[in-house]
Design a protein around this motif. Structure first.
Motif, mmCIF file in Angstrom:
data_model
loop_
_atom_site.group_PDB
_atom_site.id
_atom_site.type_symbol
_atom_site.label_atom_id
_atom_site.label_comp_id
_atom_site.label_asym_id
_atom_site.label_seq_id
_atom_site.Cartn_x
_atom_site.Cartn_y
_atom_site.Cartn_z
ATOM 1 N N THR A 53 6.939 3.373 7.215
ATOM 2 C CA THR A 53 5.892 4.347 6.926
ATOM 3 C C THR A 53 6.156 5.580 7.774
ATOM 4 O O THR A 53 6.501 5.466 8.944
ATOM 5 C CB THR A 53 4.506 3.761 7.268
ATOM 6 O OG1 THR A 53 4.315 2.572 6.506
ATOM 7 C CG2 THR A 53 3.399 4.748 6.963
ATOM 8 N N THR A 55 5.030 10.013 8.349
ATOM 9 C CA THR A 55 4.154 11.137 8.051
ATOM 10 C C THR A 55 4.968 12.414 8.147
ATOM 11 O O THR A 55 5.703 12.626 9.116
ATOM 12 C CB THR A 55 2.975 11.190 9.042
ATOM 13 O OG1 THR A 55 2.283 9.936 8.980
ATOM 14 C CG2 THR A 55 2.019 12.316 8.702
ATOM 15 N N HIS A 89 2.621 6.800 -2.168
ATOM 16 C CA HIS A 89 1.753 7.712 -1.435
ATOM 17 C C HIS A 89 0.431 6.966 -1.232
ATOM 18 O O HIS A 89 -0.379 6.881 -2.151
ATOM 19 C CB HIS A 89 1.563 9.001 -2.251
ATOM 20 C CG HIS A 89 0.753 10.023 -1.558
ATOM 21 N ND1 HIS A 89 -0.423 10.494 -2.078
ATOM 22 C CD2 HIS A 89 0.947 10.670 -0.387
ATOM 23 C CE1 HIS A 89 -0.927 11.400 -1.260
ATOM 24 N NE2 HIS A 89 -0.117 11.517 -0.230
ATOM 25 N N PRO A 90 0.219 6.378 -0.041
ATOM 26 C CA PRO A 90 -0.954 5.531 0.167
ATOM 27 C C PRO A 90 -2.291 6.192 -0.192
ATOM 28 O O PRO A 90 -3.171 5.535 -0.741
ATOM 29 C CB PRO A 90 -0.892 5.193 1.661
ATOM 30 C CG PRO A 90 0.555 5.268 1.995
ATOM 31 C CD PRO A 90 1.083 6.399 1.152
ATOM 32 N N ALA A 91 -2.435 7.485 0.099
ATOM 33 C CA ALA A 91 -3.719 8.155 -0.153
ATOM 34 C C ALA A 91 -4.094 8.160 -1.631
ATOM 35 O O ALA A 91 -5.280 8.183 -1.968
ATOM 36 C CB ALA A 91 -3.686 9.576 0.399
ATOM 37 N N HIS A 95 -4.487 3.110 -1.317
ATOM 38 C CA HIS A 95 -5.777 3.395 -0.670
ATOM 39 C C HIS A 95 -6.568 4.462 -1.427
ATOM 40 O O HIS A 95 -7.408 5.146 -0.855
ATOM 41 C CB HIS A 95 -5.545 3.822 0.777
ATOM 42 C CG HIS A 95 -5.045 2.707 1.636
ATOM 43 N ND1 HIS A 95 -3.734 2.275 1.592
ATOM 44 C CD2 HIS A 95 -5.675 1.901 2.518
ATOM 45 C CE1 HIS A 95 -3.571 1.264 2.437
ATOM 46 N NE2 HIS A 95 -4.729 1.019 2.999
ATOM 47 N N ARG A 103 -9.955 6.689 5.315
ATOM 48 C CA ARG A 103 -8.487 6.789 5.423
ATOM 49 C C ARG A 103 -8.104 7.450 6.734
ATOM 50 O O ARG A 103 -7.170 7.013 7.419
ATOM 51 C CB ARG A 103 -7.909 7.543 4.234
ATOM 52 C CG ARG A 103 -7.804 6.731 2.978
ATOM 53 C CD ARG A 103 -6.899 7.356 1.927
ATOM 54 N NE ARG A 103 -7.118 8.767 1.702
ATOM 55 C CZ ARG A 103 -7.937 9.284 0.804
ATOM 56 N NH1 ARG A 103 -8.629 8.495 0.006
ATOM 57 N NH2 ARG A 103 -8.056 10.594 0.672
ATOM 58 N N ILE A 108 -4.395 7.010 7.789
ATOM 59 C CA ILE A 108 -3.706 7.256 6.526
ATOM 60 C C ILE A 108 -4.006 8.683 6.094
ATOM 61 O O ILE A 108 -5.102 8.984 5.626
ATOM 62 C CB ILE A 108 -4.146 6.248 5.445
ATOM 63 C CG1 ILE A 108 -3.793 4.833 5.906
ATOM 64 C CG2 ILE A 108 -3.501 6.578 4.103
ATOM 65 C CD1 ILE A 108 -4.382 3.738 5.049
ATOM 66 N N SER A 109 -3.040 9.547 6.272
ATOM 67 C CA SER A 109 -3.224 10.961 5.962
ATOM 68 C C SER A 109 -2.602 11.309 4.612
ATOM 69 O O SER A 109 -1.879 10.512 4.025
ATOM 70 C CB SER A 109 -2.588 11.820 7.054
ATOM 71 O OG SER A 109 -1.186 11.645 7.037
ATOM 72 N N ASP A 110 -2.889 12.511 4.137
ATOM 73 C CA ASP A 110 -2.341 12.954 2.859
ATOM 74 C C ASP A 110 -0.832 13.129 2.913
ATOM 75 O O ASP A 110 -0.166 13.060 1.888
ATOM 76 C CB ASP A 110 -3.000 14.261 2.414
ATOM 77 C CG ASP A 110 -4.381 14.035 1.835
ATOM 78 O OD1 ASP A 110 -4.724 12.883 1.502
ATOM 79 O OD2 ASP A 110 -5.128 15.018 1.700
ATOM 80 N N MET A 112 1.238 11.104 4.466
ATOM 81 C CA MET A 112 1.887 9.822 4.760
ATOM 82 C C MET A 112 2.564 9.274 3.509
ATOM 83 O O MET A 112 2.015 9.327 2.415
ATOM 84 C CB MET A 112 0.872 8.811 5.268
ATOM 85 C CG MET A 112 1.476 7.435 5.538
ATOM 86 S SD MET A 112 0.247 6.227 6.054
ATOM 87 C CE MET A 112 0.038 6.732 7.758
ATOM 88 N N ARG A 114 4.991 5.751 2.256
ATOM 89 C CA ARG A 114 5.455 4.414 2.611
ATOM 90 C C ARG A 114 6.661 4.087 1.738
ATOM 91 O O ARG A 114 6.642 4.315 0.542
ATOM 92 C CB ARG A 114 4.327 3.412 2.386
ATOM 93 C CG ARG A 114 4.660 2.031 2.882
ATOM 94 C CD ARG A 114 3.429 1.174 3.044
ATOM 95 N NE ARG A 114 2.720 1.606 4.255
ATOM 96 C CZ ARG A 114 1.392 1.626 4.366
ATOM 97 N NH1 ARG A 114 0.637 1.269 3.389
ATOM 98 N NH2 ARG A 114 0.847 2.022 5.493
#
Length: 136
Positions: A53, A55, A89-91, A95, A103, A108-110, A112, A114
């Motif tokens: 992961t 950022t 993209h987790p966001a 998530h 988040r 968990i930011s915009d 980030m 994975r």
């Protein structure tokens, strides 16, 4: 065989990204900078898993999408864990139903992203990431 290869590739990718000027942070238990590196090493040896992961320095959704759109080898996915390299993209994927405040609390930011690193040649994976990171 698969996990050995994926773990080795993930370590190569994480090490490369940790030194990249467009990356703000890398989370991978195989890196000595990870807060639980010693535990991961004790439990898993040199197989710290396939998920890396990171950022982006430009911690925005626009930058994350630009990066994702620039990838050629890695496939964009909503879940991860295949034989081949996938990114999400987790966001807006794993998530997406979590509020932005929650988040943020979870880290968990915009910006980030994975990656589930696959068994491809690690030089090809790194080249794909670098090309996507190099997009204006």
């Amino acid at each position: 065989l698969r996990m050995t290869r994926q773990s080795a590739n993930a370590l190569a990718v994480a090490t490369h990204l940790a030194a990249h000027p467009k990356i703000a942070e890398v989370r991978y238990p195989g890196l000595p900078t990870h807060p639980q590196h010693a535990l991961a090493a004790a439990q898993f040896g040199d197989r710290a898993g396939a998920v890396v992961t990171f950022t982006l320095c430009d911690d925005s959704r626009v930058a994350a999408y630009r990066f994702l759109d620039g990838l050629e080898l890695a496939a964009s996915a909503t879940t991860i864990g295949d034989l081949f390299t996938e990114v999400l993209h987790p966001a807006t994927a794993s998530h997406r139903r979590v509020s932005s405040a929650e988040r943020a609390r979870m880290g968990i930011s915009d910006g980030m992203v994975r990656i589930s690193v696959g068994i491809e040649d690690p030089f090809d994976i790194v080249a794909d990431l670098d090309a996507a990171l190099g997009r204006p």
